[in-house]
Design a protein around this motif. Structure first.
Motif, PDB file in Angstrom:
ATOM      1  N   LYS A  35       0.829  -1.211   0.000  1.00 43.38           N
ATOM      2  CA  LYS A  35       0.000   0.000   0.000  1.00 43.38           C
ATOM      3  C   LYS A  35       0.861   1.257   0.000  1.00 43.38           C
ATOM      4  O   LYS A  35       0.564   2.237  -0.714  1.00 43.38           O
ATOM      5  CB  LYS A  35      -0.946  -0.009   1.196  1.00 43.38           C
ATOM      6  CG  LYS A  35      -2.095  -0.993   1.044  1.00 43.38           C
ATOM      7  CD  LYS A  35      -3.023  -0.978   2.244  1.00 43.38           C
ATOM      8  CE  LYS A  35      -4.220  -1.908   1.989  1.00 43.38           C
ATOM      9  NZ  LYS A  35      -5.133  -1.962   3.134  1.00 43.38           N
TER      10      LYS A  35
ATOM     11  N   GLY B  58       1.028   4.120  -3.051  1.00 38.84           N
ATOM     12  CA  GLY B  58       0.912   5.550  -2.782  1.00 38.84           C
ATOM     13  C   GLY B  58       2.071   6.340  -3.364  1.00 38.84           C
ATOM     14  O   GLY B  58       1.875   7.412  -3.951  1.00 38.84           O
TER      15      GLY B  58
ATOM     16  N   ASP C   6      -8.378  -5.112  -0.841  1.00 35.89           N
ATOM     17  CA  ASP C   6      -8.979  -3.961  -0.168  1.00 35.89           C
ATOM     18  C   ASP C   6      -9.562  -3.055  -1.253  1.00 35.89           C
ATOM     19  O   ASP C   6      -8.865  -2.243  -1.844  1.00 35.89           O
ATOM     20  CB  ASP C   6      -7.907  -3.229   0.642  1.00 35.89           C
ATOM     21  CG  ASP C   6      -8.466  -2.081   1.472  1.00 35.89           C
ATOM     22  OD1 ASP C   6      -9.543  -1.560   1.116  1.00 35.89           O
ATOM     23  OD2 ASP C   6      -7.806  -1.688   2.454  1.00 35.89           O
TER      24      ASP C   6
ATOM     25  N   GLU D  57     -11.730  -0.615  -1.105  1.00 33.81           N
ATOM     26  CA  GLU D  57     -11.756   0.817  -0.775  1.00 33.81           C
ATOM     27  C   GLU D  57     -10.406   1.462  -1.105  1.00 33.81           C
ATOM     28  O   GLU D  57     -10.353   2.567  -1.654  1.00 33.81           O
ATOM     29  CB  GLU D  57     -12.086   0.997   0.708  1.00 33.81           C
ATOM     30  CG  GLU D  57     -12.228   2.453   1.135  1.00 33.81           C
ATOM     31  CD  GLU D  57     -12.617   2.595   2.602  1.00 33.81           C
ATOM     32  OE1 GLU D  57     -12.478   3.700   3.142  1.00 33.81           O
ATOM     33  OE2 GLU D  57     -13.051   1.584   3.201  1.00 33.81           O
ATOM     34  N   PHE D  58      -9.328   0.750  -0.807  1.00 30.75           N
ATOM     35  CA  PHE D  58      -7.995   1.274  -1.126  1.00 30.75           C
ATOM     36  C   PHE D  58      -7.799   1.351  -2.631  1.00 30.75           C
ATOM     37  O   PHE D  58      -7.242   2.319  -3.143  1.00 30.75           O
ATOM     38  CB  PHE D  58      -6.928   0.379  -0.489  1.00 30.75           C
ATOM     39  CG  PHE D  58      -5.518   0.828  -0.742  1.00 30.75           C
ATOM     40  CD1 PHE D  58      -4.957   1.857   0.004  1.00 30.75           C
ATOM     41  CD2 PHE D  58      -4.743   0.243  -1.738  1.00 30.75           C
ATOM     42  CE1 PHE D  58      -3.662   2.298  -0.239  1.00 30.75           C
ATOM     43  CE2 PHE D  58      -3.447   0.669  -1.983  1.00 30.75           C
ATOM     44  CZ  PHE D  58      -2.904   1.698  -1.228  1.00 30.75           C
ATOM     45  N   ARG D  59      -8.278   0.342  -3.356  1.00 33.83           N
ATOM     46  CA  ARG D  59      -8.130   0.372  -4.818  1.00 33.83           C
ATOM     47  C   ARG D  59      -8.858   1.566  -5.424  1.00 33.83           C
ATOM     48  O   ARG D  59      -8.336   2.264  -6.295  1.00 33.83           O
ATOM     49  CB  ARG D  59      -8.675  -0.925  -5.432  1.00 33.83           C
ATOM     50  CG  ARG D  59      -8.429  -1.017  -6.950  1.00 33.83           C
ATOM     51  CD  ARG D  59      -9.301  -2.045  -7.606  1.00 33.83           C
ATOM     52  NE  ARG D  59     -10.707  -1.663  -7.600  1.00 33.83           N
ATOM     53  CZ  ARG D  59     -11.246  -0.786  -8.456  1.00 33.83           C
ATOM     54  NH1 ARG D  59     -10.497  -0.199  -9.375  1.00 33.83           N
ATOM     55  NH2 ARG D  59     -12.533  -0.497  -8.377  1.00 33.83           N
TER      56      ARG D  59
ATOM     57  N   HIS E 236      -6.957   4.741  -5.038  1.00 34.53           N
ATOM     58  CA  HIS E 236      -5.661   4.884  -5.706  1.00 34.53           C
ATOM     59  C   HIS E 236      -5.674   4.520  -7.188  1.00 34.53           C
ATOM     60  O   HIS E 236      -4.664   4.693  -7.868  1.00 34.53           O
ATOM     61  CB  HIS E 236      -4.603   4.049  -4.968  1.00 34.53           C
ATOM     62  CG  HIS E 236      -4.256   4.611  -3.622  1.00 34.53           C
ATOM     63  ND1 HIS E 236      -5.029   4.388  -2.499  1.00 34.53           N
ATOM     64  CD2 HIS E 236      -3.229   5.408  -3.217  1.00 34.53           C
ATOM     65  CE1 HIS E 236      -4.489   5.009  -1.467  1.00 34.53           C
ATOM     66  NE2 HIS E 236      -3.411   5.628  -1.868  1.00 34.53           N
TER      67      HIS E 236
END
Length: 242
Positions: A167, A171, A188, A190-192, A195
């Motif tokens: 992660k 970033g 994940d 939400e993270f994808r 980003h």
């Protein structure tokens, strides 16, 4: 550190097997000094091998460990041992079953090295794409020749393992703008979405990526992951960062 915590540690002994330790930043040693815990540091200044660890832990309560194997035999030789604290992320060097049977707690420090590993990974990507090692070696031989490289923002980067380090890496890569394909056993979403990368199967990542970067723990699921067939499936000129 509270007075109560210092009291719990006062009179205890620790052995620090990882080396070097506290040379660049003394704060970990300062914390140990403030706790009242007595400690000694690996005098051999290398990763302990075989039975070397046993020579130093016979009377310790805490082992601040590196990557040396911590076996059932080593724990048996340390009857006072109650805590193994791994400096770093992986626990594959510790016999966790033997520790549980002996009531020895095991901890690790996953957040400590993660930012540095992510930074280094980006540095390696740029170095590989721009041919920095080859250019440096040629200059040291007294040769001048132009090395034509590629920009990080123009390639496809594949990332296997989107945990702490993965992660952080994604970033950092967002500032360069490469196409990113990623794979994780617990995606994940939400993270994808935050980003803008793409989930992909491992086979597709190895087939399409110009750089594949591995950020996986050593487990029965990952050992031997990259073999002859996987390497043969990669693009000519692709890079693998482990």
């Amino acid at each position: 550190m509270s007075a109560a915590a210092r009291g719990d540690l006062a009179g205890k002994r620790a052995f620090i097997s990882t080396a070097p330790f506290g040379e660049v930043d003394r704060r970990p040693l300062d914390l140990l000094d403030a706790s009242g815990m007595a400690y000694s540091i690996n005098p051999r200044n290398h990763r302990l091998r075989g039975k070397e660890l046993i020579e130093f832990i016979g009377d310790v309560d805490v082992l601040i460990a590196g990557t040396e194997p911590i076996t059932a035999a080593a724990m048996e030789a340390a009857p006072r041992l109650r805590l193994i604290s791994r400096v770093g992320i992986g626990l594959d060097s510790v016999d966790l079953l033997a520790a549980r049977e002996r009531g020895i707690e095991v901890s690790y420090t996953p957040d400590g090295p993660s930012p540095g590993v992510a930074d280094l990974t980006v540095g390696l990507m740029i170095s590989l794409l721009r041919g920095v090692p080859e250019a440096d070696a040629a200059m040291r031989r007294g040769e001048w020749r132009r090395v034509m490289g590629r920009r990080l923002g123009e390639v496809t980067v594949g990332i296997l393992g989107v945990g702490r380090i993965g992660k952080l890496l994604i970033g950092l890569l967002s500032g360069f703008g490469p196409r990113v394909l990623a794979n994780d056993i617990a995606p994940d979403e939400e993270f994808r979405l935050a980003h803008g990368f793409e989930w992909a199967e491992k086979e597709r990542i190895f087939r399409e990526a110009d750089i594949v970067s591995l950020h996986l723990p050593a487990t029965h699921l990952t050992l031997g992951l990259v073999g002859r067939e996987v390497l043969a499936s990669m693009k000519p000129g692709a890079f693998l960062i482990n």
